[in-house]
Write a protein that holds these residues in place. Structure first.
Motif, PDB file in Angstrom:
ATOM      1  N   HIS A  87       0.537  -0.910   0.297  1.00  0.00           N
ATOM      2  CA  HIS A  87       0.194  -0.219   0.040  1.00  0.00           C
ATOM      3  C   HIS A  87       0.897   1.144   0.134  1.00  0.00           C
ATOM      4  O   HIS A  87       0.576   2.243  -0.871  1.00  0.00           O
ATOM      5  N   ASP A  88       1.484   1.169   0.746  1.00  0.00           N
ATOM      6  CA  ASP A  88       2.669   2.809   1.096  1.00  0.00           C
ATOM      7  C   ASP A  88       3.690   2.436  -0.363  1.00  0.00           C
ATOM      8  O   ASP A  88       3.532   3.526  -1.025  1.00  0.00           O
ATOM      9  N   LEU A  89       4.150   1.559  -0.820  1.00  0.00           N
ATOM     10  CA  LEU A  89       5.022   1.603  -2.402  1.00  0.00           C
ATOM     11  C   LEU A  89       4.134   2.137  -2.815  1.00  0.00           C
ATOM     12  O   LEU A  89       4.935   3.186  -4.083  1.00  0.00           O
ATOM     13  N   ALA A  91       1.629   3.898  -3.101  1.00  0.00           N
ATOM     14  CA  ALA A  91       0.896   5.390  -2.478  1.00  0.00           C
ATOM     15  C   ALA A  91      -0.886   4.922  -2.288  1.00  0.00           C
ATOM     16  O   ALA A  91      -1.836   5.960  -3.321  1.00  0.00           O
ATOM     17  N   GLY A  92      -1.222   3.669  -1.859  1.00  0.00           N
ATOM     18  CA  GLY A  92      -2.963   3.912  -1.711  1.00  0.00           C
ATOM     19  C   GLY A  92      -3.434   3.337  -3.448  1.00  0.00           C
ATOM     20  O   GLY A  92      -4.330   3.540  -3.180  1.00  0.00           O
ATOM     21  N   GLY A  93      -2.158   2.855  -4.322  1.00  0.00           N
ATOM     22  CA  GLY A  93      -3.059   2.762  -5.171  1.00  0.00           C
ATOM     23  C   GLY A  93      -2.620   3.833  -6.516  1.00  0.00           C
ATOM     24  O   GLY A  93      -3.159   4.312  -7.259  1.00  0.00           O
ATOM     25  N   THR A  94      -2.311   4.921  -6.411  1.00  0.00           N
ATOM     26  CA  THR A  94      -1.854   6.186  -6.693  1.00  0.00           C
ATOM     27  C   THR A  94      -0.508   6.200  -8.006  1.00  0.00           C
ATOM     28  O   THR A  94      -0.079   7.007  -8.888  1.00  0.00           O
ATOM     29  N   GLN A  95       0.308   5.389  -7.367  1.00  0.00           N
ATOM     30  CA  GLN A  95       1.868   5.034  -8.323  1.00  0.00           C
ATOM     31  C   GLN A  95       1.860   4.027  -9.013  1.00  0.00           C
ATOM     32  O   GLN A  95       2.055   2.916  -8.602  1.00  0.00           O
ATOM     33  N   ALA A 154      -5.334  -4.613  -9.892  1.00  0.00           N
ATOM     34  CA  ALA A 154      -5.982  -4.187  -9.222  1.00  0.00           C
ATOM     35  C   ALA A 154      -4.648  -2.313  -9.525  1.00  0.00           C
ATOM     36  O   ALA A 154      -5.647  -0.640  -9.189  1.00  0.00           O
ATOM     37  N   LEU A 155      -3.911  -2.452  -9.050  1.00  0.00           N
ATOM     38  CA  LEU A 155      -3.577  -1.245  -9.536  1.00  0.00           C
ATOM     39  C   LEU A 155      -3.231  -0.277 -11.113  1.00  0.00           C
ATOM     40  O   LEU A 155      -4.301   0.762 -10.861  1.00  0.00           O
ATOM     41  N   LEU A 166      -9.808   0.864  -5.787  1.00  0.00           N
ATOM     42  CA  LEU A 166     -10.450  -0.579  -6.280  1.00  0.00           C
ATOM     43  C   LEU A 166      -8.709  -1.529  -5.422  1.00  0.00           C
ATOM     44  O   LEU A 166      -9.081  -2.881  -5.479  1.00  0.00           O
ATOM     45  N   PHE A 167      -8.021  -0.390  -5.693  1.00  0.00           N
ATOM     46  CA  PHE A 167      -6.288  -1.027  -5.013  1.00  0.00           C
ATOM     47  C   PHE A 167      -6.852  -1.292  -4.062  1.00  0.00           C
ATOM     48  O   PHE A 167      -6.369  -2.522  -3.412  1.00  0.00           O
TER      49      PHE A 167
END
Length: 182
Positions: A87-89, A91-95, A154-155, A166-167
């Motif tokens: 999740h951190d890597l 950024a909660g699915g934004t990276q 999901a990413l 979704l992620f």
């Protein structure tokens, strides 16, 4: 500064643009280094830069995923901690995922074997926990593969739809999904 200080910036650039899209001018602008200084720190050019980024990624995976999965605690707890780090890597699915982006274009030709090894170790670490939990080895390996498919899928879909939920949903459900085999 030592070249290691530039690796986080390079990680971000290659994750965003891939091998082909991260031009030397973009790299120079992001790091603040001229081309001569870039080649001083990374004599092999972009290939050397990505190798340093992959070294960094290997260390991150070792410390934040593989050692954690092999450590103490219940399988559910270890898988949940892995998901927290993932999740951190991302950024909660934004990276985006560096390895997924490097598997396209010229990057695939240059770094495929290294990325394959990284992914294989991750799948193996997940499978080992599932075997510890009583799952058959072949099914555990398949579930390890399914875990990475779920994370990466999901990413990609989260980013395509501009919907990180979704992620987040996938990461939240993953430990239960992996451990449920009734």
């Amino acid at each position: 500064m030592p070249k290691e200080d530039y690796v986080p910036t390079l990680f971000s650039l290659f994750r965003q643009y891939g091998y082909d899209g991260a031009t030397l001018s973009k790299i120079s602008a992001a790091t603040g280094l001229g081309k001569a200084s870039l080649y001083h720190h990374f004599p092999g050019g972009k290939e050397d830069m990505v190798a340093s980024v992959l070294d960094h990624s290997d260390c991150w995976l070792q410390e934040n995923v593989l050692q954690l999965l092999a450590g103490k605690g219940s399988p559910h707890t270890r898988l949940q901690k892995m998901c927290d780090h993932i999740h951190d890597l991302y950024a909660g699915g934004t990276q985006p995922c560096l390895t997924a982006i490097l598997e396209t274009g010229t990057g695939r030709d240059l770094f495929h074997q290294r990325i394959k090894t990284l992914v294989t170790h991750w799948i193996g670490a997940i499978a080992k926990i599932l075997v510890e939990s009583g799952l058959d080895e072949a099914i555990a390996r398949q579930r390890g593969q399914d875990a990475l498919i779920s994370i990466q899928g999901a990413l990609i879909v989260s980013q395509a739809l501009d919907d990180a939920s979704l992620f987040l949903r996938t990461i939240k459900q993953l430990p239960e999904t992996l451990l449920h085999w009734e």
